[in-house]
Design an enzyme around this catalytic site. Sequence first.
Site, PDB file in Angstrom:
ATOM      1  N   ASP A  89       1.023  -1.311  -0.040  1.00 25.54           N
ATOM      2  CA  ASP A  89      -0.020   0.041  -0.016  1.00 25.54           C
ATOM      3  C   ASP A  89       0.973   1.206   0.062  1.00 25.54           C
ATOM      4  OD1 ASP A  89      -2.468   1.523   0.470  1.00 25.54           O
ATOM      5  OD2 ASP A  89      -3.169  -0.200   1.357  1.00 25.54           O
ATOM      6  N   ASP A 191      -3.284   4.725  -2.294  1.00 23.56           N
ATOM      7  CA  ASP A 191      -4.350   5.255  -1.196  1.00 23.56           C
ATOM      8  C   ASP A 191      -4.957   6.674  -1.732  1.00 23.56           C
ATOM      9  OD1 ASP A 191      -5.652   4.746   1.230  1.00 23.56           O
ATOM     10  OD2 ASP A 191      -4.788   6.622   1.855  1.00 23.56           O
ATOM     11  N   GLU A 255      -6.706   3.460  -5.547  1.00 27.23           N
ATOM     12  CA  GLU A 255      -7.850   3.675  -4.959  1.00 27.23           C
ATOM     13  C   GLU A 255      -8.552   4.818  -5.305  1.00 27.23           C
ATOM     14  OE1 GLU A 255      -9.981   4.012  -0.737  1.00 27.23           O
ATOM     15  OE2 GLU A 255      -8.146   5.102  -0.863  1.00 27.23           O
ATOM     16  N   HIS A 317     -11.187  -3.161   3.480  1.00 25.53           N
ATOM     17  CA  HIS A 317     -10.901  -3.093   4.919  1.00 25.53           C
ATOM     18  C   HIS A 317     -11.827  -1.757   5.200  1.00 25.53           C
ATOM     19  CE1 HIS A 317      -8.153  -0.471   2.677  1.00 25.53           C
ATOM     20  NE2 HIS A 317      -7.864   0.117   3.906  1.00 25.53           N
ATOM     21  N   ASP A 318     -12.433  -1.020   4.500  1.00 27.51           N
ATOM     22  CA  ASP A 318     -13.153   0.096   4.626  1.00 27.51           C
ATOM     23  C   ASP A 318     -14.585  -0.020   4.446  1.00 27.51           C
ATOM     24  OD1 ASP A 318     -10.718   1.766   4.863  1.00 27.51           O
ATOM     25  OD2 ASP A 318     -10.735   2.210   2.907  1.00 27.51           O
TER      26      ASP A 318
HETATM   27  C1  NOJ Z   1      -8.154   4.788   2.106  1.00 22.61           C
HETATM   28  C2  NOJ Z   1      -7.919   3.966   3.262  1.00 22.61           C
HETATM   29  O1  NOJ Z   1      -8.313   2.434   2.595  1.00 22.61           O
HETATM   30  C3  NOJ Z   1      -8.511   3.977   4.520  1.00 22.61           C
HETATM   31  O2  NOJ Z   1      -8.386   2.866   5.372  1.00 22.61           O
HETATM   32  C4  NOJ Z   1      -7.614   5.242   5.130  1.00 22.61           C
HETATM   33  O3  NOJ Z   1      -8.286   5.496   6.337  1.00 22.61           O
HETATM   34  C5  NOJ Z   1      -7.871   6.249   4.173  1.00 22.61           C
HETATM   35  N1  NOJ Z   1      -7.462   6.264   2.833  1.00 22.61           N
HETATM   36  C6  NOJ Z   1      -6.905   7.423   4.713  1.00 22.61           C
HETATM   37  O4  NOJ Z   1      -5.580   6.932   4.369  1.00 22.61           O
END
Ligand code: NOJ
Length: 519
Positions: A89, A191, A255, A317-318
């Site tokens: 990442d 990210d 992302e 994970h989000d």
């Molecule tokens: C996206 C990530 O997937 C998430 O887990 C994170 O909190 C935010 N970006 C900030 O880095």
Amino acid sequence: MLYQIYPRSFADSNTDGIGDLRGIIDRIDYLEWLGIDAIWLSPITVSPNADWGYDVADFYAVQPDLGTFTDFDELVADAHQRGIRVLLDFVPNHTSDQHPWFIDARSSKTSQFRDWYVWADPSTDGSPPNNWVSSFGGPAWTLDSKTSQYYLHNHLSEQPDLNWWNGDLRDAFDDILVFWFDRGVDGFRIDVCNVIIKDAELRDNPPATADDPLDIQLFGQRPVYNANRPEVHDVLRRWRRIADSYDPPRLLLGETPVDDFTDLAEFYGADLDELQLAFNFPFINATFDAVAMPKIVEQVETFLPPGAWPAWTGSNHDMSRFATRWAHDDPRQARAALIMLLGLRGTPVLYQGDEIGLGDTPLEQKDLRDPLGVRFFPAYAGRDAMRTPMPWRDGPGGGFTDPAVRPWLPLGDTECNVESQLADPTSMLILARDLISLRKRTPDLNIGSYAALPAPEGVWAWRRGDRHAVIINCSERDASVDGLSGCVRVGTDRARDGEAFDGALQLRSREGLVAEIQP
Ligand code: NOJ
């Protein structure tokens, strides 16, 4: 076929309750058996964990909780030996407030790294410089008392945003990429790569309107000036040149949380010179039905530039896991969703646990560790429910850690686990393994084109390549798809594998299958 690992929750080798790199090494045979081509590890670099690794304090060192460089090098070597590539990442939008760059930057207005972050004077009434809101809630600005200026943070105040207009900063991130690529890393998931550059004049965002998507309405403003700025593409092209300078080229997977498909397409670059893969958030957020999903897929097929390759994921994970969000914890629907993910044209990305149909694990307030859950509970319980440890077997510790050890997040129910599904030929895990294997050895399913097929209401059917079709009954009713002849290759109902059909295909409610069809 990519597989996301959340290292703290995958496997704990030293029984401290936290998953680690050695735990991944211990499970590498499992990953090979499953047939995945690459793993993406959520951040493994040093972090005070205000946002669990996404607040990096040292881009050049492994977080001690997770292991050492020796472990990392061994993991890469072991993975490569099995033909599994390793993606890390990459977090370029912000650092931790504990990063030496920020510690220096906040020390004085003239310090060396001051301009590596986004600083601005207060408005005349002392309020923040503009109206931008943080994607984690509240203003995106925090006043720093030492120098009486505000600094920008699109997330927590412990995650100051970097200033991507600064040339030295760009060079520093080139060095980070090169460091890890030279160490054997095969690529990066980047990210929030759509937000790294902000408007140079820091203009106010316009208000949201009733026509905007719900998430934008919730923030009350359109992210016009703090996201998706055109200059981000210069940075992506720069990274792509670095990735392409390696043999084989390294992979950049972004992302890209954008709602518009033309915006999504732009992240690939008009000349396919930016990201090789971009995550598709409208797809993750869609309801699992035979109207919303096909519409999104058609749009991707229409808008992506020729030669671009989509990425399909249902969990991370989000976001709530797809077994819960798409399938509402109905195992039939989770299996159908797995067939759908693995049956589309593009790269499927599974999140650890998807292969066993793992759903979210609801947690009590006292167990929450995600800053968003801690801040917003009970309105929003945060992201811990999708980050709980991987259940490898039933019982205390779940095979994740020692039964006597309290894991960093509770395990939840371990009835859904790898061990018992390995022993059951009809399980979702065996279905996942068989689908992945079928996809690999069947060019139609691997690289074949996508074309929608006529289907009755509630059913989504599409052709892959010349001779294969994927058919999903998303509805509660049984259905018949007319005009198809062929043979089931793999279905949610494993008893149908190999079944021939002639002129019509019957599907039970929530059933899905991949079939070889007569052209
Ligand atoms: C996206 C990530 O997937 C998430 O887990 C994170 O909190 C935010 N970006 C900030 O880095």
